[in-house]
Design a protein around this motif. Structure first.
Motif, short mmCIF file in Angstrom:
data_model
loop_
_atom_site.label_atom_id
_atom_site.label_comp_id
_atom_site.label_asym_id
_atom_site.label_seq_id
_atom_site.Cartn_x
_atom_site.Cartn_y
_atom_site.Cartn_z
N ALA A 149 87.22 -2.50 27.68
CA ALA A 149 87.59 -3.45 26.63
C ALA A 149 87.32 -2.86 25.25
O ALA A 149 88.11 -3.02 24.32
N ARG A 155 81.76 -11.96 24.03
CA ARG A 155 82.73 -12.73 24.82
C ARG A 155 83.80 -13.37 23.93
O ARG A 155 84.96 -13.46 24.31
N VAL A 199 86.23 -10.56 23.05
CA VAL A 199 87.09 -10.27 24.21
C VAL A 199 88.15 -11.35 24.36
O VAL A 199 89.33 -11.06 24.56
N GLN A 200 87.74 -12.61 24.23
CA GLN A 200 88.69 -13.71 24.37
C GLN A 200 89.71 -13.73 23.24
O GLN A 200 90.91 -13.87 23.47
N ASP A 201 89.25 -13.59 22.01
CA ASP A 201 90.15 -13.67 20.85
C ASP A 201 91.22 -12.59 20.85
O ASP A 201 92.30 -12.80 20.33
N HIS A 202 90.90 -11.44 21.43
CA HIS A 202 91.84 -10.32 21.38
C HIS A 202 92.37 -9.93 22.76
O HIS A 202 92.95 -8.85 22.92
N ALA A 203 92.19 -10.81 23.75
CA ALA A 203 92.70 -10.61 25.11
C ALA A 203 92.33 -9.22 25.63
O ALA A 203 93.18 -8.49 26.15
N LEU A 204 91.07 -8.87 25.51
CA LEU A 204 90.61 -7.55 25.94
C LEU A 204 90.21 -7.51 27.40
O LEU A 204 89.80 -6.48 27.90
N ASP A 205 90.34 -8.63 28.08
CA ASP A 205 89.92 -8.72 29.47
C ASP A 205 91.05 -8.46 30.46
O ASP A 205 91.06 -8.94 31.56
N ARG A 206 92.00 -7.67 30.05
CA ARG A 206 93.12 -7.36 30.93
C ARG A 206 92.84 -6.16 31.78
O ARG A 206 92.05 -5.35 31.54
#
Length: 115
Positions: free
Chosen positions: A60, A105, A108-115
């Motif tokens: 991420a 977290r 990660v959520q704000d920038h959709a880094l959990d892909r």
């Protein structure tokens, strides 16, 4: 992905606002300080994670850094990456883990880094 620039400016502003009052216009120094603080926080947060979760978090961080290159240029990405390295090279202060992980977290959520 064009949303990253304004989001980072907002984050840098929030960081700079804590350091200076009254809040003025966005400056290069304020943005640099914000990216540095963000990198330090991310480095600390990754260390706070369980060892099994760290590789995913590191991916991420690399994704976020590539977004920085695309949106704000290599100097901004270098500022964040070097601060991340500094933040992840110090012994973990567990008393700050809860806050660092909450901030991580959100990033990660704000920038959709959990892909």
């Amino acid at each position: 992905m064009r949303i990253l620039g304004p989001a980072l400016l907002g984050l840098a502003l929030a960081t700079a606002a804590q350091a200076q009052t009254p809040q003025g216009p966005i400056t290069a120094e304020g943005l640099d300080r914000g990216l540095s603080n963000l990198g330090l926080m991310a480095g600390h947060a990754v260390q706070c994670l369980a060892e099994a979760e760290q590789p995913r978090a590191q991916r991420a961080v690399l994704l976020f850094n590539s977004m920085l290159v695309a949106e704000l240029g290599s100097n901004a990405a270098f500022r964040f990456a070097s601060a991340f390295g500094a933040g992840s090279s110090h012994a973990v202060d567990r008393s700050f883990c809860e806050r660092s992980l909450a901030d991580w977290r959100k990033l990660v959520q704000d920038h959709a880094l959990d892909r």
